[in-house]
Scaffold this active site. Structure first.
Site, PDB file in Angstrom:
ATOM      1  N   ASP A 199       0.898  -1.428   0.174  1.00 33.93           N
ATOM      2  CA  ASP A 199       0.132  -0.012  -0.208  1.00 33.93           C
ATOM      3  C   ASP A 199       0.953   1.225   0.069  1.00 33.93           C
ATOM      4  OD1 ASP A 199      -2.437   1.675   0.316  1.00 33.93           O
ATOM      5  OD2 ASP A 199      -3.247   0.200   1.360  1.00 33.93           O
ATOM      6  N   GLY A 225       4.315   1.835  -1.771  1.00 33.03           N
ATOM      7  CA  GLY A 225       4.521   2.033  -3.258  1.00 33.03           C
ATOM      8  C   GLY A 225       2.993   2.635  -3.673  1.00 33.03           C
ATOM      9  N   PHE A 227       0.058   1.805  -6.422  1.00 27.85           N
ATOM     10  CA  PHE A 227      -0.455   0.693  -7.304  1.00 27.85           C
ATOM     11  C   PHE A 227      -0.689   1.567  -8.748  1.00 27.85           C
ATOM     12  CE2 PHE A 227      -4.455   0.652  -4.578  1.00 27.85           C
ATOM     13  CZ  PHE A 227      -5.025   1.546  -5.165  1.00 27.85           C
ATOM     14  N   HIS A 245     -13.352  -1.029  -6.757  1.00 29.41           N
ATOM     15  CA  HIS A 245     -14.451  -0.022  -6.718  1.00 29.41           C
ATOM     16  C   HIS A 245     -14.344   1.224  -6.306  1.00 29.41           C
ATOM     17  CE1 HIS A 245     -15.739  -0.625  -2.171  1.00 29.41           C
ATOM     18  NE2 HIS A 245     -14.674  -0.384  -2.271  1.00 29.41           N
TER      19      HIS A 245
END
Length: 335
Positions: A199, A225, A227, A245
């Site tokens: 994360d 990091g 994504f 979502h």
């Protein structure tokens, strides 16, 4: 249903925020924590919370009428089974969720017309920045968000574990794994598995104590990091829960394609989300979809929308496994 009953039902729906905001006030003040050891009057609770005794009594009387707290003949308030979940120190606590819902989210719902007219997030309009930037700059709000997610995910985790067999997975990468509660639970259930918690750097920093407390420091690598730039490799299964979502199709494809790049041939991707069913039946995900519209800017999706999204990112959707909750586990393989 009679016309009178229809009127009553619609009235309750229209004024639903009366209940949610009264719960918010009690959660914000920590009333349930103050009632753990002994019943207390509104005056005693007001003294402990620096509030007006008469006003606080009226809030607690209203909540007692719907099963949250109970008032005795001495006008003292006690905990009920439902009020227990507003305590800070119980598994599955809903206190943080009530605080988050009654504060930032409530303000965003007040601007629903902005989102409906523009398709944009009302959160950005109200707070002047996207939600995840806001949480990174307000540590106290970030902690409440983490606690709220734990309250939601705690029940869901058991249902996910019952629905899906994780055995045989050698290394699981939890993409956007937040405070680590999810991967910690999976690793504890599967002692042969290795894990990677991934994360944002400031998020995994908050997760470090949870991983250590679970005794998983040797089996769970913590990686910070983004994504939207890349995700860790060297695994056989990638896992995302309530991540896709949060984002529109364009941003979701960026995340999925980064996973695709990191994954070896035939690697597996597991995505846990609400899958919107057809028809008019009640489904909480249909309202959660409105939260996604107004707050992070994402969306809940149907099975066909997920199938199309994954195919564009280079994945084949192999199956959708329902759980006892409204969540499903969407299993994909890299093409």
């Amino acid at each position: 249903m009679t016309e009178h009953a229809l009127h009553q039902q619609l009235d309750q729906m229209i004024t639903g925020y009366w209940t949610s905001q009264a719960i918010y006030a009690a959660a914000k003040l920590g009333i349930a924590d103050l009632l753990v050891d002994t019943p207390q009057t509104a005056a005693q609770l007001a003294s402990a919370t620096d509030t007006n005794a008469g006003a606080l009594y009226r809030v607690l009387r209203a909540l007692a009428s719907i099963g949250i707290f109970e008032e005795n003949e001495q006008q003292e308030f006690t905990l009920t089974p439902m009020a227990e979940f507003l305590r800070s120190d119980v598994p599955g606590s809903k206190r943080a969720l009530a605080m988050m819902s009654g504060d930032e989210q409530f303000q965003c719902w007040s601007e629903i017309m902005y989102s409906v007219k523009t398709g944009k997030t009302s959160f950005d309009k109200v707070f002047g920045q996207p939600i995840f930037e806001y949480l990174s700059q307000h540590e106290d709000k970030g902690r409440i968000f983490d606690q709220a997610m734990m309250g939601i995910h705690g029940r869901e985790t058991g249902e996910i574990m019952q629905a899906y067999d994780f055995s045989g997975i050698q290394t699981l990468v939890d993409v956007g794994g937040g405070n680590g509660s999810n991967i910690a639970h999976i690793l504890q259930q599967y002692p042969e598995m290795q894990g990677v918690l991934f994360d944002l750097p400031h998020v995994v920093e908050r997760a470090q104590p949870h991983i250590e407390a679970a005794g998983l420091s040797e089996r769970c690598e913590i990686v910070g990091g983004n994504f939207f730039e890349s995700v860790p490799g060297n695994a056989d299964t990638w896992f995302m829960r309530h991540i896709i979502h949060d984002w529109d199709d364009e941003k979701s494809l960026t995340i999925l394609k980064n996973c695709h790049t990191a994954m070896p041939a035939d690697a597996k991707l597991l995505v846990v989300e609400s899958v919107i069913p057809a028809g008019n039946e009640p489904f909480a995900g249909k309202f959660l979809d409105l939260v996604m519209l107004m707050i992070p800017g994402g969306k809940e999706r149907t099975a066909e929308e997920y199938r199309s999204l994954f195919a564009e990112a280079g994945f084949e959707l192999t199956r959708i496994i329902p759980t006892e909750s409204e969540l499903s586990i969407i299993e994909c393989v890299k093409q």
